[in-house]
Design a protein around this motif. Structure first.
Motif, PDB file in Angstrom:
ATOM      1  N   PHE A 156       0.835  -1.192   0.000  1.00  0.00           N
ATOM      2  CA  PHE A 156       0.000   0.000   0.000  1.00  0.00           C
ATOM      3  C   PHE A 156       0.873   1.247   0.000  1.00  0.00           C
ATOM      4  O   PHE A 156       1.890   1.294   0.693  1.00  0.00           O
ATOM      5  CB  PHE A 156      -0.892   0.034   1.252  1.00  0.00           C
ATOM      6  N   GLU A 157       0.462   2.249  -0.793  1.00  0.00           N
ATOM      7  CA  GLU A 157       1.104   3.562  -0.781  1.00  0.00           C
ATOM      8  C   GLU A 157       0.030   4.565  -0.388  1.00  0.00           C
ATOM      9  O   GLU A 157      -1.134   4.413  -0.757  1.00  0.00           O
ATOM     10  CB  GLU A 157       1.676   3.893  -2.157  1.00  0.00           C
ATOM     11  N   TYR A 158       0.434   5.597   0.345  1.00  0.00           N
ATOM     12  CA  TYR A 158      -0.511   6.572   0.880  1.00  0.00           C
ATOM     13  C   TYR A 158      -0.213   7.971   0.352  1.00  0.00           C
ATOM     14  O   TYR A 158       0.940   8.315   0.097  1.00  0.00           O
ATOM     15  CB  TYR A 158      -0.430   6.570   2.411  1.00  0.00           C
ATOM     16  N   ASN A 203      -6.048   3.989  -6.367  1.00  0.00           N
ATOM     17  CA  ASN A 203      -7.170   4.388  -5.533  1.00  0.00           C
ATOM     18  C   ASN A 203      -7.373   5.900  -5.502  1.00  0.00           C
ATOM     19  O   ASN A 203      -8.393   6.368  -5.013  1.00  0.00           O
ATOM     20  CB  ASN A 203      -6.971   3.895  -4.096  1.00  0.00           C
ATOM     21  N   SER A 204      -6.428   6.667  -6.024  1.00  0.00           N
ATOM     22  CA  SER A 204      -6.537   8.118  -5.954  1.00  0.00           C
ATOM     23  C   SER A 204      -7.628   8.660  -6.867  1.00  0.00           C
ATOM     24  O   SER A 204      -8.170   9.724  -6.642  1.00  0.00           O
ATOM     25  CB  SER A 204      -5.204   8.790  -6.302  1.00  0.00           C
ATOM     26  N   SER A 205      -8.005   7.886  -7.908  1.00  0.00           N
ATOM     27  CA  SER A 205      -9.024   8.360  -8.835  1.00  0.00           C
ATOM     28  C   SER A 205     -10.429   7.938  -8.420  1.00  0.00           C
ATOM     29  O   SER A 205     -11.396   8.444  -8.939  1.00  0.00           O
ATOM     30  CB  SER A 205      -8.729   7.853 -10.243  1.00  0.00           C
ATOM     31  N   GLY A 249      -3.083  10.670   4.084  1.00  0.00           N
ATOM     32  CA  GLY A 249      -3.165   9.395   4.776  1.00  0.00           C
ATOM     33  C   GLY A 249      -4.113   8.397   4.145  1.00  0.00           C
ATOM     34  O   GLY A 249      -4.374   7.343   4.712  1.00  0.00           O
ATOM     35  N   LYS A 250      -4.629   8.712   2.968  1.00  0.00           N
ATOM     36  CA  LYS A 250      -5.532   7.789   2.259  1.00  0.00           C
ATOM     37  C   LYS A 250      -4.699   6.885   1.354  1.00  0.00           C
ATOM     38  O   LYS A 250      -3.688   7.304   0.801  1.00  0.00           O
ATOM     39  CB  LYS A 250      -6.533   8.570   1.399  1.00  0.00           C
ATOM     40  N   VAL A 251      -5.172   5.649   1.177  1.00  0.00           N
ATOM     41  CA  VAL A 251      -4.471   4.719   0.282  1.00  0.00           C
ATOM     42  C   VAL A 251      -4.563   5.266  -1.136  1.00  0.00           C
ATOM     43  O   VAL A 251      -5.640   5.532  -1.646  1.00  0.00           O
ATOM     44  CB  VAL A 251      -5.092   3.304   0.349  1.00  0.00           C
TER      45      VAL A 251
END
Length: 85
Positions: free
Chosen positions: A56-58, A81-83, A62-64
């Motif tokens: 996992f990268e954040y 997950n950023s999109s 602090g969101k994945v």
């Protein structure tokens, strides 16, 4: 007597866990966390390498932001997950 001690002066005593912690030898299931307590690598390890699991990268909040799925030692899927909201 404990009842004569004002509420503000009572101490709370926490019991320590009886779980035996063993050092990670590089093999087996393990969850690695960063200094903020967030999982960064989770799964089965062999000789120190993640062979089946996830990384996992954040982002700065602090969101994945990125999840990588690892199978047989290879990255098989990268999830951005950023999109997603």
């Amino acid at each position: 007597p404990v009842d004569s001690i004002p509420e503000t002066e009572k101490n709370v005593i926490k019991k320590k866990s009886n779980k035996a912690r063993t050092a990670f030898d590089g093999n087996g299931y393990q969850e690695f966390k960063d200094r903020y307590g967030r999982n960064i690598r989770v799964g089965e390890f062999k000789n120190g390498y993640l062979v089946d699991g996830k990384t996992f990268e954040y982002d700065k909040n602090g969101k994945v932001s990125v999840t990588k799925i690892i199978e047989k030692g290879k990255t098989i899927k990268i999830i951005d997950n950023s999109s997603t909201k």
